[in-house]
Design an enzyme around this catalytic site. Structure first.
Site, PDB file in Angstrom:
ATOM      1  N   ARG A   1       0.809  -1.223   0.000  1.00 24.41           N
ATOM      2  CA  ARG A   1       0.000   0.000   0.000  1.00 24.41           C
ATOM      3  C   ARG A   1       0.842   1.272   0.000  1.00 24.41           C
ATOM      4  O   ARG A   1       0.291   2.373  -0.007  1.00 24.41           O
ATOM      5  CB  ARG A   1      -0.961  -0.022   1.185  1.00 24.41           C
ATOM      6  CG  ARG A   1      -2.072  -1.050   1.000  1.00 24.41           C
ATOM      7  CD  ARG A   1      -3.231  -0.919   1.971  1.00 24.41           C
ATOM      8  NE  ARG A   1      -2.996  -0.152   3.162  1.00 24.41           N
ATOM      9  CZ  ARG A   1      -2.810  -0.654   4.388  1.00 24.41           C
ATOM     10  NH1 ARG A   1      -2.814  -1.950   4.575  1.00 24.41           N
ATOM     11  NH2 ARG A   1      -2.615   0.140   5.411  1.00 24.41           N
ATOM     12  N   ASN A   2       2.163   1.144   0.002  1.00 24.22           N
ATOM     13  CA  ASN A   2       3.005   2.329  -0.087  1.00 24.22           C
ATOM     14  C   ASN A   2       2.903   2.860  -1.520  1.00 24.22           C
ATOM     15  O   ASN A   2       3.013   2.103  -2.480  1.00 24.22           O
ATOM     16  CB  ASN A   2       4.456   2.005   0.271  1.00 24.22           C
ATOM     17  CG  ASN A   2       5.275   3.253   0.491  1.00 24.22           C
ATOM     18  OD1 ASN A   2       5.397   4.092  -0.396  1.00 24.22           O
ATOM     19  ND2 ASN A   2       5.833   3.388   1.679  1.00 24.22           N
ATOM     20  N   ALA A   3       2.721   4.152  -1.648  1.00 22.23           N
ATOM     21  CA  ALA A   3       2.512   4.767  -2.966  1.00 22.23           C
ATOM     22  C   ALA A   3       3.816   5.096  -3.689  1.00 22.23           C
ATOM     23  O   ALA A   3       3.771   5.615  -4.804  1.00 22.23           O
ATOM     24  CB  ALA A   3       1.671   6.034  -2.815  1.00 22.23           C
TER      25      ALA A   3
END
Length: 175
Positions: free
Chosen positions: A47-49
């Site tokens: 979920r890290n962008a």
């Protein structure tokens, strides 16, 4: 009053910098999170962008294998590292870093070796604060590139929509 010992919290150690031939930008995080440490990859949390942002900015597929994504950054003059070389931190949140355990990376030597770096982009406020507190005092003014704080790509920084993070990162990475 009982003093608590934090020796039960393992030391976390960062990765070596990812540096191509002639970087112009250095992107700094604070310290890799648990998922990244387990996989030995920068920004490995799904979920890290970070990788979706980089893919949009530089026009590559965020699903490329890790080594290919690193090569894309290097090809676009972007180096990647962390402010901290090691610390103790239960979990992945920057707020949990035990301040007495901080060991900063050697930015004086790094910037001397990579004199073409014109801008340091911080992936979030904590990376910038740690750099200013622990690295900046040891750097000569002539060594200092432009310093730019960007919104954290961490899933913990959910207060800003992806499009706004992308806009700010795109502007900072255009040199």
């Amino acid at each position: 009053m009982r003093s608590s010992s934090r020796s039960d919290v393992p030391e976390a150690a960062s990765f070596p910098p990812v540096v191509g031939h002639d970087p112009g930008i250095l992107v700094l995080g604070s310290m890799p999170g648990v998922r990244s440490l387990e996989r030995q990859q920068y920004y490995a949390h799904p979920r890290n962008a970070f990788w979706p942002v980089m893919a949009e900015v530089f026009g590559f597929d965020a699903a490329l294998p890790y080594e290919a994504r690193l090569a894309q950054l290097a090809a676009h003059g972007v180096a990647l590292w962390d402010v901290l070389a090691q610390c103790r931190r239960p979990g992945s949140l920057d707020a949990a870093i035990e301040r007495d355990s901080i060991v900063c990376n050697d930015f004086s030597a790094f910037l001397a070796r990579h004199g073409g770096i014109r801008r340091i982009c911080f992936n979030g406020a904590t990376a910038e604060q740690l750099f200013r507190r622990h690295a900046l005092p040891g750097l000569a003014e002539r060594q200092l590139p432009e310093l730019v704080r960007l919104p954290s790509t961490s899933p913990a920084h959910a207060g800003m929509v992806f499009e706004e993070k992308l806009r700010q990162w795109r502007a900072a990475l255009a040199v």
